[in-house]
Design an enzyme around this catalytic site. Structure first.
Site, PDB file in Angstrom:
ATOM      1  N   GLY A 163       0.815  -1.208   0.000  1.00  0.00           N
ATOM      2  CA  GLY A 163       0.000   0.000   0.000  1.00  0.00           C
ATOM      3  C   GLY A 163       0.849   1.258   0.000  1.00  0.00           C
ATOM      4  N   THR A 164       1.942   1.232   0.750  1.00  0.00           N
ATOM      5  CA  THR A 164       2.807   2.404   0.839  1.00  0.00           C
ATOM      6  C   THR A 164       3.387   2.762  -0.526  1.00  0.00           C
ATOM      7  OG1 THR A 164       3.359   1.861   3.117  1.00  0.00           O
ATOM      8  CG2 THR A 164       4.847   3.363   1.994  1.00  0.00           C
ATOM      9  N   ASN A 221      -7.811   3.840   9.520  1.00  0.00           N
ATOM     10  CA  ASN A 221      -7.357   2.578  10.095  1.00  0.00           C
ATOM     11  C   ASN A 221      -7.595   2.484  11.598  1.00  0.00           C
ATOM     12  OD1 ASN A 221      -5.338   4.683   9.728  1.00  0.00           O
ATOM     13  ND2 ASN A 221      -3.936   3.348  10.833  1.00  0.00           N
ATOM     14  N   GLN A 236      -7.982   0.141   3.901  1.00  0.00           N
ATOM     15  CA  GLN A 236      -8.899  -0.380   4.927  1.00  0.00           C
ATOM     16  C   GLN A 236     -10.308  -0.574   4.377  1.00  0.00           C
ATOM     17  OE1 GLN A 236      -7.954  -1.548   7.683  1.00  0.00           O
ATOM     18  NE2 GLN A 236      -5.966  -0.588   8.057  1.00  0.00           N
ATOM     19  N   GLY A 271      -2.605  -5.959  -0.079  1.00  0.00           N
ATOM     20  CA  GLY A 271      -3.037  -7.355  -0.043  1.00  0.00           C
ATOM     21  C   GLY A 271      -3.293  -7.888   1.358  1.00  0.00           C
ATOM     22  N   HIS A 272      -2.378  -7.591   2.264  1.00  0.00           N
ATOM     23  CA  HIS A 272      -2.467  -8.256   3.571  1.00  0.00           C
ATOM     24  C   HIS A 272      -3.585  -7.728   4.461  1.00  0.00           C
ATOM     25  CE1 HIS A 272      -0.487  -5.385   6.468  1.00  0.00           C
ATOM     26  NE2 HIS A 272      -0.137  -4.825   5.328  1.00  0.00           N
ATOM     27  N   THR A 275      10.249  -7.661 -11.659  1.00  0.00           N
ATOM     28  CA  THR A 275       9.579  -8.944 -11.911  1.00  0.00           C
ATOM     29  C   THR A 275       8.426  -9.144 -10.929  1.00  0.00           C
ATOM     30  OG1 THR A 275      11.586  -9.887 -12.786  1.00  0.00           O
ATOM     31  CG2 THR A 275       9.930 -11.446 -12.019  1.00  0.00           C
ATOM     32  N   CYS A 334       2.536   4.868  24.575  1.00  0.00           N
ATOM     33  CA  CYS A 334       3.517   3.802  24.772  1.00  0.00           C
ATOM     34  C   CYS A 334       3.495   2.783  23.640  1.00  0.00           C
ATOM     35  CB  CYS A 334       3.278   3.102  26.099  1.00  0.00           C
ATOM     36  SG  CYS A 334       3.784   4.144  27.463  1.00  0.00           S
TER      37      CYS A 334
END
Lengths: 396, 272
Positions: free
Chosen positions: A76-77, A158, A186, A207-208, A244, A332
């Site tokens: 995505g980036t 997100n 998202q 994809g993920h 490729t 944190c």
């Protein structure tokens, strides 16, 4: 290595998703037997190329696009960077971008570093959001000046799941000859998308986030939209993206999009119902808890809830003991000392932002899992509040 | 996910001495809800100056809770004069170490202990009198200088890890660098590595650029028009003005010299 995925309750699907078993099956031949290069002249490689085209059709089908509008990328980036930089290069005299305050780091950080990256100064207009995370369309319309090359606004957030009216925004941009990009990682697979009836020029997919593997993404580029490649190299993707092809993952993404199409109904009924039950249950049983983000204009799978006077990392680590996986917008866990930029942009008070937890579900979650979280979480919050110097049970 | 030691995890999951000492005669409160962590330490000190009991309440992450729990375990039964010597490093060591980004949790423990002892003695801590440097987290120059010296800090990043200062908007970074420099001069340790990374204020940048341009100019004259961040605008005068290769001169000569001698990210452009 055994990571124990069978034992966990996974409610962190906006971070990443399980690769669907059907996707793994579809990919396997391309990791073993079918290792040919799709660009080769021999049929051993050529047949792989034909499978890539079938995958392209499946992805196009999910978002109502034409196959030639789909370009495969690594993530995505990469899709986000490609779209924004292409837009800027298309209009070298317009060094002004409109975006929002709540974008994913893929866009936020790109905009922060644009001057250094390109050697040119840019103006970045970052639109404010309201307390519920929605955009003020009047302010957006006002911001569209003549010097803007491209607008980049996420389809769905997100952290909160809040949906922006990107279709309407793209129409407005188009009326002023401004390019429009949306980071839809998202949204794709969770809500229906139809590019045929849209003015969006560029759209990013990862994809993920929809049960395909990590390391594959898509950039949709509308037919006729000027486009300048980011990665130059061989003639793959019609010269629009060198390198490729990540064959197995592309095949996997094709399968995942086919499944997402099949599951769309379930995502917006059963998954939504589970999310609503989880949300209502937690808000009802835990005092001083509140929902972050607009309740209606939202993805069906996401809820972001703040628990006052306790800190997110501490909550997550206790949930971890029960093998419940989720995320937090606390300082944190953000890796910095300040809580999430999304919650701060919405004006969520620091007291609540530090104790925010995001649950993001998928079709693989069950009602039993929702029950378990509803049983477990109130005790975790109560225990941590016992420790908190700010918690006064007599003063709710 | 943070890599916590078993001992941190154990003290986080099963914190010791939670609550408030009933007959407390020393109370120390540090941090705030806004900052993301806060600790209230209560102690009881007997006539022989021994801490007979210590309890805590903490809002914060796992390492903040574990540091608080460790602190109470460490000081119980200790003489005040011994307890005063406890440093944040001692608390971190007790837990088998903390991730470097979490060292501020151990500092919070030490500060709460100091505050509680001062409260018992009825004195006001000098820290409160310092000048606030980091407005996001309300950290004073005295606190920062002390952390630099005690924990031998050598970069702004380390100051942020230990005190949180500079971890918000980042506006105080220059001031932190000055404090670092001042402390270092005090102990006279060479600081080449820090100097190299040093960020300049715009004023310092302009001065340096002017010096370099004055020193390096040849028979063609050049004038500094503006400095905006890394963008340096110049105007060519005299012999260079009519020179066809002025663009090349600027990029290959002026920019190169300025990058070498001022900051390597400068971008030089000709005033149009």
């Amino acid at each position: 290595m055994d990571c124990g995925s069978d034992d966990i309750i996974y409610m962190d699907n906006n971070a990443t998703t399980m690769v669907a078993p059907e996707v793994v099956d579809a990919m396997m031949p391309y990791l073993t037997d079918c290792y040919g290069n799709p660009s080769s002249m021999h049929s051993f490689g050529g047949q792989v190329g034909r499978e890539i085209e079938k995958a392209r059709e499946k992805i196009a089908n999910l978002i109502g696009a034409m196959p030639q509008e789909i370009i495969f990328t690594s993530c995505g980036t990469e899709s986000d960077s490609t779209a924004v930089l292409s837009g800027l290069q298309t209009f070298p005299d317009k060094r002004h971008i409109v975006t929002t305050r709540v974008e994913h780091p893929a866009i936020k950080s790109l905009c922060d570093n644009l001057d250094l990256l390109t050697g040119h100064k840019h103006r970045i207009t970052r639109l404010q959001v309201a307390e519920d995370g929605t955009l003020d369309m009047a302010k957006y319309a006002e911001s569209l000046s003549d010097d803007i090359a491209i607008v980049s606004a996420m389809w769905a957030n997100n952290e909160t799941g809040v949906i922006f009216p990107v279709e309407e925004m793209a129409q407005l941009a188009k009326s002023k000859d401004i390019l429009f990009h949306t980071d839809a990682v998202q949204a794709v697979g969770k809500i229906p998308i139809n590019m045929k009836e849209s003015a969006i020029d560029f759209l990013s997919i990862s994809g993920h986030k929809l049960h395909a593997p990590k390391g594959v993404g898509v950039l949709y580029v509308r037919k006729g939209t000027p486009y300048i490649p980011f990665l130059n190299g061989g003639h793959q993707e019609d010269g629009r993206r060198g390198g490729t092809e990540n064959v197995a993952s592309i095949i996997g993404l094709g399968k995942a999009c086919e499944l997402a199409h099949l599951h769309m109904e379930e995502e917006n009924s059963r998954v939504r119902a589970m999310r609503d039950r989880l949300e209502q249950g937690l808000l009802a049983s835990i005092p001083r808890s509140m929902l972050n983000g607009n309740k209606e204009q939202r993805l069906p799978n996401t809820t972001n809830i703040s628990f006052e006077f306790v800190e997110g990392e501490a909550i997550l680590l206790h949930m971890n003991q029960y093998k419940i996986c989720a995320s937090s917008g606390s300082a944190c866990t953000s890796g910095s000392l300040e809580p999430s930029h999304v919650l701060r942009a919405m004006g969520v008070p620091f007291t609540a932002a530090h104790g925010s937890i995001r649950f993001s579900l998928s079709v693989y979650n069950t009602d039993q899992e929702i029950d378990f979280v509803l049983e477990t979480l109130p005790g975790i919050i109560a225990n941590l509040r016992e420790l908190s110097p700010f918690w006064d049970p007599n003063n709710l | 996910m943070w890599e916590y030691t078993d001992k941190v995890n154990e003290h986080f999951m099963n914190p010791r001495n939670v609550g408030q000492v009933e007959n407390a005669n020393g109370v120390g409160e540090v941090g705030s809800l806004a900052c993301g962590d806060a600790l209230k330490l209560t102690i009881h000190v007997n006539d022989e100056d021994i801490i007979t009991d210590a309890k805590f309440k903490t809002f914060g992450c796992a390492s903040a809770i574990a540091s608080s729990s460790a602190l109470t375990e460490m000081v119980k039964g200790m003489k005040l004069e011994e307890a005063e010597k406890i440093t944040n490093e001692d608390i971190a060591d007790f837990l088998g170490g903390l991730p470097k980004e979490k060292m501020h949790c151990s500092v919070m423990g030490r500060e709460a202990l100091e505050a509680a002892i001062a409260n018992y003695r009825g004195v006001i801590l000098p820290m409160a009198e310092g000048e606030v440097v980091c407005e996001c987290f309300g950290v004073t120059d005295l606190e920062i200088s002390r952390a630099i010296q005690e924990s031998n800090l050598r970069s702004v990043e380390e100051i942020t890890n230990f005190t949180k200062a500079g971890g918000g908007c980042g506006k105080c970074e220059d001031r932190l660098r000055d404090l670092l420099q001042a402390s270092v001069n005090l102990v006279a340790i060479p600081m080449q590595s820090v100097n190299k990374e040093q960020k300049m204020t715009t004023l310092q940048k302009i001065k340096k650029i002017e010096e370099v341009m004055e020193r390096e100019k040849d028979d063609g004259d050049i004038e500094l028009i503006d400095v905006d961040g890394d963008f340096v605008t110049v105007s060519l005068l005299g012999a260079c003005r009519s020179c066809q290769k002025s663009e090349t001169t600027i990029k290959q000569y002026v920019e190169k010299k300025l990058r070498e001698q001022v900051i390597d990210t400068l971008i030089v452009e000709e005033a149009k």
